[in-house]
Design an enzyme around this catalytic site. Sequence first.
Site, PDB file in Angstrom:
ATOM      1  N   ASP A   1       1.246  -1.265   0.143  1.00 26.27           N
ATOM      2  CA  ASP A   1       0.261   0.241  -0.042  1.00 26.27           C
ATOM      3  C   ASP A   1       1.075   1.562   0.027  1.00 26.27           C
ATOM      4  OD1 ASP A   1      -1.944   2.082   0.080  1.00 26.27           O
ATOM      5  OD2 ASP A   1      -3.108   1.273   1.604  1.00 26.27           O
TER       6      ASP A   1
ATOM      7  N   GLY B   1      -0.857   4.281 -10.224  1.00 27.37           N
ATOM      8  CA  GLY B   1      -1.548   5.390 -10.035  1.00 27.37           C
ATOM      9  C   GLY B   1      -3.249   4.662  -9.967  1.00 27.37           C
TER      10      GLY B   1
ATOM     11  N   TYR C   1      -6.033  13.601 -10.142  1.00 30.42           N
ATOM     12  CA  TYR C   1      -5.312  12.757 -11.081  1.00 30.42           C
ATOM     13  C   TYR C   1      -4.258  13.362 -12.250  1.00 30.42           C
ATOM     14  CZ  TYR C   1      -3.716   9.150 -14.862  1.00 30.42           C
ATOM     15  OH  TYR C   1      -2.999   8.007 -15.085  1.00 30.42           O
TER      16      TYR C   1
ATOM     17  N   LYS D   1      -0.552  13.845 -11.804  1.00 28.24           N
ATOM     18  CA  LYS D   1       0.877  13.466 -12.882  1.00 28.24           C
ATOM     19  C   LYS D   1       1.848  14.560 -13.636  1.00 28.24           C
ATOM     20  CE  LYS D   1      -0.568   8.549 -13.021  1.00 28.24           C
ATOM     21  NZ  LYS D   1       0.420   7.702 -12.983  1.00 28.24           N
TER      22      LYS D   1
ATOM     23  N   ILE E   1      -4.103   4.377 -23.536  1.00 21.73           N
ATOM     24  CA  ILE E   1      -3.725   3.132 -24.083  1.00 21.73           C
ATOM     25  C   ILE E   1      -5.050   1.389 -23.469  1.00 21.73           C
ATOM     26  CG2 ILE E   1      -1.693   1.453 -22.620  1.00 21.73           C
ATOM     27  CD1 ILE E   1      -1.103   3.730 -24.449  1.00 21.73           C
TER      28      ILE E   1
END
Length: 258
Positions: free
Chosen positions: A66, A95, A164, A168, A197
């Site tokens: 974790d 992620g 997010y 990033k 992807i």
Amino acid sequence: MSTGGTGRVAVISGGTTGIGLATARRFLRDGYRVGVFGHSAESVEQAGASLAASIEAGRAVASQVDLRKPEAIQSFFNDIRARFGAPSVLVCCAGVSPKGNNGPSLVGTIPRGEWDDVLSINLTGAMLCCQYALPDMQNNRFGRIIFVGSLAGRTRPLIAGPAYAVSKAALAGLSRSLVTQYGRFGITANVVAPGRILTGMTGPASSDVNREAIRRIPAGRLGTADEVSAAIVFLASDEAGFVNGAILDVNGGEFTPS
């Protein structure tokens, strides 16, 4: 390309699924010893089955870690050192990108818990992995650190939520700090920024979201995990020793910076 991987040790966070697992397979083919970890017991079990031959040969290990727990990360790195020796390559691929029934959270209403959780895993987790890998890299005067960023951290995010995208984008700043502080020790730090992807996180190519994405991508398709892993392994190679602080976009032309 000569990767120089024979005998070297690579650690991959988020290495039990998708891009991380594809990268682990490629490193193993190139002669590395590889430690991967993931958050869920199910993903670790599946990765273990996928890497079974290498695990049985004593060249790979898959563990549950974790990233929100520093002591768990430290224990994993200690185990890798005991099994294989000091890691010379670190790939931070882990992620999370939470979304609700109506899509990603809005900046004005994102719950604090979601914000903290995403940054803890995607950004702080990467920093902690660096802290546990850097002393050996510095002593050995060789290291390769590759962060897996995202198209969402490079341009206007269309699918991902704010936490997010921020996490990033921030990996580029962490990379630049590493370049400044550790470049003289033979350590490089770079970012690979994938576009859309085809992995378990993105879902089937036939989904409405992915069909819309394909319409935006000049290549006319989604990317593959193997295509991203090829970029990662290049940045880990001896030939990439003068590539430092770069962001390598792997997005089929969806985003083309000047």
